[in-house]
Scaffold this active site. Structure first.
Site, mmCIF file in Angstrom:
data_model
loop_
_atom_site.group_PDB
_atom_site.id
_atom_site.type_symbol
_atom_site.label_atom_id
_atom_site.label_comp_id
_atom_site.label_asym_id
_atom_site.label_seq_id
_atom_site.Cartn_x
_atom_site.Cartn_y
_atom_site.Cartn_z
ATOM 1 N N SER A 16 0.831 -1.201 0.000
ATOM 2 C CA SER A 16 0.000 0.000 0.000
ATOM 3 C C SER A 16 0.872 1.260 0.000
ATOM 4 O O SER A 16 0.351 2.368 -0.146
ATOM 5 C CB SER A 16 -0.944 0.004 1.209
ATOM 6 O OG SER A 16 -0.224 -0.222 2.404
ATOM 7 N N GLU A 38 -9.024 -9.786 4.741
ATOM 8 C CA GLU A 38 -9.484 -8.446 4.355
ATOM 9 C C GLU A 38 -10.893 -8.522 3.770
ATOM 10 O O GLU A 38 -11.166 -9.362 2.896
ATOM 11 C CB GLU A 38 -8.505 -7.839 3.326
ATOM 12 C CG GLU A 38 -8.903 -6.426 2.896
ATOM 13 C CD GLU A 38 -7.778 -5.639 2.218
ATOM 14 O OE1 GLU A 38 -6.613 -6.117 2.214
ATOM 15 O OE2 GLU A 38 -8.065 -4.546 1.717
ATOM 16 N N ASP A 81 6.152 -6.764 2.537
ATOM 17 C CA ASP A 81 5.013 -7.186 1.710
ATOM 18 C C ASP A 81 5.503 -7.447 0.287
ATOM 19 O O ASP A 81 6.045 -6.541 -0.363
ATOM 20 C CB ASP A 81 3.990 -6.036 1.706
ATOM 21 C CG ASP A 81 2.581 -6.522 1.475
ATOM 22 O OD1 ASP A 81 2.352 -7.739 1.438
ATOM 23 O OD2 ASP A 81 1.694 -5.646 1.362
HETATM 24 O O1 KIV Z 1 -0.373 -3.313 1.977
HETATM 25 C C1 KIV Z 1 -1.158 -3.205 2.930
HETATM 26 O O2 KIV Z 1 -1.306 -2.139 3.524
HETATM 27 C C2 KIV Z 1 -1.906 -4.370 3.340
HETATM 28 C C3 KIV Z 1 -2.877 -4.215 4.453
HETATM 29 C C4 KIV Z 1 -4.134 -3.645 3.949
HETATM 30 C C5 KIV Z 1 -3.092 -5.488 5.176
HETATM 31 O O3 KIV Z 1 -1.762 -5.420 2.773
#
Ligand code: KIV
Length: 289
Positions: A71, A207, A109
Protein backbone atom coordinates in the site's frame (compact mmCIF):
# COMPACT_ATOMS: atom_id res chain seq x y z
CA UNK A 1 16.63 -27.94 29.87
CA UNK A 2 17.73 -25.33 27.33
CA UNK A 3 17.42 -21.74 28.39
CA UNK A 4 16.03 -19.12 26.03
CA UNK A 5 18.61 -16.69 24.61
CA UNK A 6 18.69 -13.31 26.36
CA UNK A 7 16.85 -10.67 24.29
CA UNK A 8 17.56 -6.98 24.58
CA UNK A 9 15.05 -4.94 26.58
CA UNK A 10 13.23 -2.81 24.02
CA UNK A 11 11.82 -0.01 26.07
CA UNK A 12 15.00 1.93 26.96
CA UNK A 13 15.30 3.67 30.28
CA UNK A 14 14.73 7.33 29.43
CA UNK A 15 11.71 9.39 30.44
CA UNK A 16 9.96 8.53 27.18
CA UNK A 17 10.27 4.78 27.64
CA UNK A 18 6.88 3.10 27.51
CA UNK A 19 5.84 0.13 29.56
CA UNK A 20 4.33 -2.91 27.83
CA UNK A 21 1.21 -4.50 29.26
CA UNK A 22 2.13 -7.06 31.93
CA UNK A 23 1.56 -10.10 29.72
CA UNK A 24 3.15 -8.78 26.51
CA UNK A 25 6.61 -10.01 25.49
CA UNK A 26 9.26 -7.53 26.66
CA UNK A 27 11.88 -8.18 24.01
CA UNK A 28 11.60 -8.28 20.26
CA UNK A 29 8.31 -9.68 19.06
CA UNK A 30 8.77 -13.02 17.36
CA UNK A 31 6.25 -15.01 15.38
CA UNK A 32 5.83 -17.47 18.26
CA UNK A 33 4.82 -14.60 20.57
CA UNK A 34 1.84 -13.87 18.33
CA UNK A 35 0.73 -17.47 18.47
CA UNK A 36 1.16 -17.46 22.28
CA UNK A 37 -0.93 -14.29 22.48
CA UNK A 38 -3.69 -16.03 20.54
CA UNK A 39 -3.48 -18.99 22.91
CA UNK A 40 -3.89 -16.61 25.86
CA UNK A 41 -6.78 -14.82 24.16
CA UNK A 42 -4.76 -11.59 24.04
CA UNK A 43 -5.31 -9.40 20.98
CA UNK A 44 -2.50 -7.54 19.22
CA UNK A 45 -2.29 -4.74 16.69
CA UNK A 46 -0.58 -4.18 13.38
CA UNK A 47 -0.16 -0.94 11.44
CA UNK A 48 1.51 -0.10 8.19
CA UNK A 49 4.74 1.93 8.35
CA UNK A 50 6.91 3.10 5.50
CA UNK A 51 9.60 5.28 7.09
CA UNK A 52 11.63 6.04 10.19
CA UNK A 53 9.57 8.38 12.37
CA UNK A 54 6.23 6.67 11.96
CA UNK A 55 7.93 3.32 12.60
CA UNK A 56 9.66 4.61 15.75
CA UNK A 57 6.47 6.17 17.03
CA UNK A 58 4.31 3.08 16.48
CA UNK A 59 7.02 0.86 17.96
CA UNK A 60 7.17 3.07 21.07
CA UNK A 61 3.36 2.96 21.29
CA UNK A 62 3.57 -0.84 21.58
CA UNK A 63 2.19 -1.84 18.18
CA UNK A 64 3.37 -5.43 17.90
CA UNK A 65 3.59 -5.76 14.11
CA UNK A 66 4.57 -3.19 11.45
CA UNK A 67 3.78 -3.96 7.83
CA UNK A 68 5.75 -2.24 5.10
CA UNK A 69 2.76 -2.74 2.88
CA UNK A 70 2.57 -2.66 -0.87
CA UNK A 71 0.00 0.00 0.00
CA UNK A 72 3.11 2.24 -0.11
CA UNK A 73 2.19 2.31 -3.78
CA UNK A 74 -0.80 4.58 -3.07
CA UNK A 75 0.34 6.05 0.27
CA UNK A 76 3.94 6.94 -0.58
CA UNK A 77 4.44 6.76 -4.34
CA UNK A 78 1.23 8.44 -5.47
CA UNK A 79 -0.22 5.55 -7.50
CA UNK A 80 -3.93 4.79 -7.56
CA UNK A 81 -3.57 1.13 -6.59
CA UNK A 82 -1.00 -1.23 -5.11
CA UNK A 83 -0.27 -2.83 -8.48
CA UNK A 84 2.54 -0.63 -9.85
CA UNK A 85 4.89 -0.68 -6.84
CA UNK A 86 8.10 -2.68 -7.37
CA UNK A 87 10.44 -4.70 -5.18
CA UNK A 88 13.14 -2.05 -5.72
CA UNK A 89 10.77 0.66 -4.51
CA UNK A 90 9.69 -1.26 -1.40
CA UNK A 91 13.12 -2.43 -0.26
CA UNK A 92 14.45 0.97 0.89
CA UNK A 93 11.22 1.60 2.84
CA UNK A 94 11.51 -1.83 4.46
CA UNK A 95 15.10 -1.10 5.41
CA UNK A 96 14.13 2.25 6.93
CA UNK A 97 11.43 0.63 9.06
CA UNK A 98 13.48 -2.37 10.18
CA UNK A 99 16.36 -0.08 11.19
CA UNK A 100 14.02 2.09 13.23
CA UNK A 101 12.24 -0.39 15.49
CA UNK A 102 13.40 -1.98 18.70
CA UNK A 103 10.51 -4.30 19.38
CA UNK A 104 7.97 -4.65 16.55
CA UNK A 105 7.95 -7.55 14.12
CA UNK A 106 8.59 -6.07 10.66
CA UNK A 107 6.72 -7.64 7.76
CA UNK A 108 7.89 -7.05 4.18
CA UNK A 109 5.01 -7.19 1.71
CA UNK A 110 5.81 -8.98 -1.55
CA UNK A 111 4.47 -6.81 -4.38
CA UNK A 112 2.36 -7.90 -7.34
CA UNK A 113 4.30 -10.04 -9.83
CA UNK A 114 7.21 -10.78 -7.50
CA UNK A 115 6.09 -14.19 -6.19
CA UNK A 116 3.07 -15.55 -8.09
CA UNK A 117 5.02 -17.15 -10.96
CA UNK A 118 6.70 -19.91 -8.90
CA UNK A 119 7.85 -20.87 -5.40
CA UNK A 120 11.43 -20.20 -6.53
CA UNK A 121 10.55 -16.68 -7.64
CA UNK A 122 8.83 -16.12 -4.28
CA UNK A 123 11.86 -17.41 -2.40
CA UNK A 124 14.29 -15.16 -4.31
CA UNK A 125 12.11 -12.11 -3.64
CA UNK A 126 11.57 -12.97 0.02
CA UNK A 127 15.31 -13.39 0.56
CA UNK A 128 15.87 -9.87 -0.82
CA UNK A 129 13.30 -8.51 1.66
CA UNK A 130 15.11 -10.21 4.52
CA UNK A 131 18.72 -9.58 3.43
CA UNK A 132 18.42 -6.11 1.89
CA UNK A 133 15.33 -4.85 3.69
CA UNK A 134 15.95 -6.40 7.10
CA UNK A 135 12.38 -7.72 7.23
CA UNK A 136 11.71 -10.38 9.85
CA UNK A 137 9.13 -12.15 7.67
CA UNK A 138 7.11 -11.56 4.51
CA UNK A 139 3.47 -11.32 3.53
CA UNK A 140 1.95 -12.59 0.32
CA UNK A 141 -1.60 -12.58 -1.03
CA UNK A 142 -3.54 -15.70 -1.89
CA UNK A 143 -5.06 -18.88 -0.48
CA UNK A 144 -4.79 -22.50 -1.64
CA UNK A 145 -2.95 -21.54 -4.83
CA UNK A 146 -0.09 -20.10 -2.75
CA UNK A 147 0.63 -23.23 -0.71
CA UNK A 148 3.69 -24.25 -2.79
CA UNK A 149 5.15 -20.78 -2.21
CA UNK A 150 4.39 -20.85 1.52
CA UNK A 151 5.87 -24.33 1.90
CA UNK A 152 9.14 -23.46 0.17
CA UNK A 153 9.58 -20.15 2.00
CA UNK A 154 8.84 -21.70 5.37
CA UNK A 155 11.24 -24.58 4.71
CA UNK A 156 13.85 -22.06 3.64
CA UNK A 157 13.68 -20.01 6.85
CA UNK A 158 11.27 -17.29 5.77
CA UNK A 159 8.22 -16.91 8.05
CA UNK A 160 5.14 -16.20 5.96
CA UNK A 161 2.06 -14.15 6.76
CA UNK A 162 -0.70 -14.95 4.28
CA UNK A 163 -3.49 -12.62 3.11
CA UNK A 164 -6.91 -13.90 2.03
CA UNK A 165 -10.42 -12.56 1.42
CA UNK A 166 -10.17 -9.41 -0.65
CA UNK A 167 -6.63 -9.33 -1.98
CA UNK A 168 -5.91 -5.91 -3.51
CA UNK A 169 -3.31 -7.22 -5.97
CA UNK A 170 -6.11 -9.25 -7.59
CA UNK A 171 -8.51 -6.30 -7.74
CA UNK A 172 -9.08 -6.76 -11.47
CA UNK A 173 -9.50 -10.52 -11.26
CA UNK A 174 -11.96 -10.12 -8.37
CA UNK A 175 -13.99 -7.48 -10.21
CA UNK A 176 -13.24 -4.54 -7.91
CA UNK A 177 -13.18 -3.79 -4.20
CA UNK A 178 -15.78 -6.12 -2.76
CA UNK A 179 -16.42 -8.20 0.32
CA UNK A 180 -15.33 -11.83 -0.20
CA UNK A 181 -16.87 -14.92 1.41
CA UNK A 182 -20.53 -13.91 1.55
CA UNK A 183 -23.14 -16.67 1.44
CA UNK A 184 -22.08 -19.87 -0.30
CA UNK A 185 -18.53 -18.64 -0.84
CA UNK A 186 -17.78 -18.60 2.93
CA UNK A 187 -16.47 -22.17 2.68
CA UNK A 188 -13.82 -20.99 0.22
CA UNK A 189 -12.42 -18.61 2.83
CA UNK A 190 -12.33 -21.42 5.39
CA UNK A 191 -10.64 -23.79 2.92
CA UNK A 192 -8.06 -21.16 2.03
CA UNK A 193 -7.36 -20.45 5.69
CA UNK A 194 -6.79 -24.12 6.51
CA UNK A 195 -4.64 -24.65 3.41
CA UNK A 196 -2.27 -21.82 4.22
CA UNK A 197 -2.05 -22.85 7.87
CA UNK A 198 -1.22 -26.41 6.80
CA UNK A 199 1.41 -25.05 4.40
CA UNK A 200 3.19 -23.35 7.31
CA UNK A 201 2.01 -19.72 7.41
CA UNK A 202 2.44 -18.21 10.90
CA UNK A 203 -0.49 -15.76 10.61
CA UNK A 204 -3.15 -14.71 8.14
CA UNK A 205 -4.60 -11.33 7.22
CA UNK A 206 -8.30 -11.45 6.32
CA UNK A 207 -9.48 -8.45 4.36
CA UNK A 208 -13.14 -7.51 3.77
CA UNK A 209 -14.63 -10.79 4.98
CA UNK A 210 -18.01 -10.95 6.79
CA UNK A 211 -17.51 -10.83 10.56
CA UNK A 212 -19.14 -14.20 11.23
CA UNK A 213 -16.96 -15.94 8.63
CA UNK A 214 -13.80 -14.31 10.04
CA UNK A 215 -14.90 -15.35 13.54
CA UNK A 216 -15.30 -18.95 12.40
CA UNK A 217 -11.87 -18.95 10.74
CA UNK A 218 -10.35 -17.50 13.92
CA UNK A 219 -11.96 -20.23 15.99
CA UNK A 220 -10.81 -23.03 13.69
CA UNK A 221 -7.21 -21.93 13.11
CA UNK A 222 -4.36 -22.22 15.58
CA UNK A 223 -2.41 -19.41 13.87
CA UNK A 224 -3.45 -15.81 14.58
CA UNK A 225 -5.90 -14.06 12.26
CA UNK A 226 -5.45 -10.35 11.57
CA UNK A 227 -8.55 -8.55 10.37
CA UNK A 228 -9.03 -5.52 8.15
CA UNK A 229 -12.72 -5.15 7.52
CA UNK A 230 -13.26 -8.59 9.05
CA UNK A 231 -15.07 -7.69 12.25
CA UNK A 232 -14.18 -7.87 15.93
CA UNK A 233 -13.56 -11.60 16.35
CA UNK A 234 -10.11 -11.78 14.76
CA UNK A 235 -7.04 -12.21 16.97
CA UNK A 236 -5.60 -8.91 15.77
CA UNK A 237 -6.44 -5.88 13.64
CA UNK A 238 -4.50 -3.99 10.98
CA UNK A 239 -5.07 -0.56 9.45
CA UNK A 240 -3.16 1.63 7.02
CA UNK A 241 -1.81 4.40 9.25
CA UNK A 242 -2.55 7.30 6.90
CA UNK A 243 -6.21 6.23 6.98
CA UNK A 244 -6.40 5.56 10.72
CA UNK A 245 -4.65 8.74 11.80
CA UNK A 246 -6.07 11.04 9.15
CA UNK A 247 -3.10 11.96 6.98
CA UNK A 248 -5.11 10.96 3.95
CA UNK A 249 -8.36 12.75 3.26
CA UNK A 250 -11.23 11.66 1.04
CA UNK A 251 -13.55 8.69 1.04
CA UNK A 252 -12.57 5.93 3.46
CA UNK A 253 -13.58 2.29 3.48
CA UNK A 254 -16.33 1.38 5.98
CA UNK A 255 -13.82 -0.54 8.11
CA UNK A 256 -11.56 2.47 8.78
CA UNK A 257 -11.84 4.26 12.11
CA UNK A 258 -10.11 7.65 12.18
CA UNK A 259 -8.22 8.14 15.47
CA UNK A 260 -6.58 11.48 14.68
CA UNK A 261 -6.57 14.27 12.13
CA UNK A 262 -2.87 14.52 11.33
CA UNK A 263 -3.58 16.24 8.00
CA UNK A 264 -5.35 19.11 9.78
CA UNK A 265 -2.39 19.56 12.14
CA UNK A 266 0.07 19.64 9.21
CA UNK A 267 -2.14 21.94 7.15
CA UNK A 268 -2.42 24.41 10.00
CA UNK A 269 1.32 24.30 10.75
CA UNK A 270 2.25 24.73 7.08
CA UNK A 271 -0.13 27.68 6.66
CA UNK A 272 1.21 29.37 9.81
CA UNK A 273 4.80 28.85 8.63
CA UNK A 274 4.03 30.28 5.19
CA UNK A 275 2.28 33.30 6.75
CA UNK A 276 5.19 33.97 9.14
CA UNK A 277 7.72 33.76 6.30
CA UNK A 278 5.60 36.19 4.27
CA UNK A 279 5.20 38.73 7.07
CA UNK A 280 8.79 38.40 8.31
CA UNK A 281 8.06 37.05 11.81
CA UNK A 282 10.06 33.90 11.03
CA UNK A 283 12.97 33.61 11.53
CA UNK A 284 13.08 35.69 14.73
CA UNK A 285 16.17 36.76 16.66
CA UNK A 286 16.12 33.45 18.57
CA UNK A 287 16.55 31.54 15.28
CA UNK A 288 19.33 33.79 14.00
CA UNK A 289 23.09 33.33 14.54
O1 KIV B 1 -0.37 -3.31 1.98
C1 KIV B 1 -1.16 -3.20 2.93
O2 KIV B 1 -1.31 -2.14 3.52
C2 KIV B 1 -1.91 -4.37 3.34
C3 KIV B 1 -2.88 -4.21 4.45
C4 KIV B 1 -4.13 -3.65 3.95
C5 KIV B 1 -3.09 -5.49 5.18
O3 KIV B 1 -1.76 -5.42 2.77
Amino acid sequence: MTSKPEETAPYGSGPDATTPPATAPRGRIRTHHLREMKERGERFSMLTAYEQYAAQTFDEAGIEVLLVGDSASNNVYGNETSLPVTVDELLPLTRAVSRSVKRALVVGDLPFGSYQRSPEQAYDTAVRFMKEGGAHCVKLEGGREMTPQIELLTRGGVPVMAHIGFTPQSEHALGGYRVQGRGDTASRILDDAHAIQDAGAFAVVMEMVPGDVAGQVTKELTIPTIGIGAGPDCDAQVLVWQDAFGLRSGKMAKFVKQYADVRAVLLDAARTYAAEVKDGTFPGPEHTF
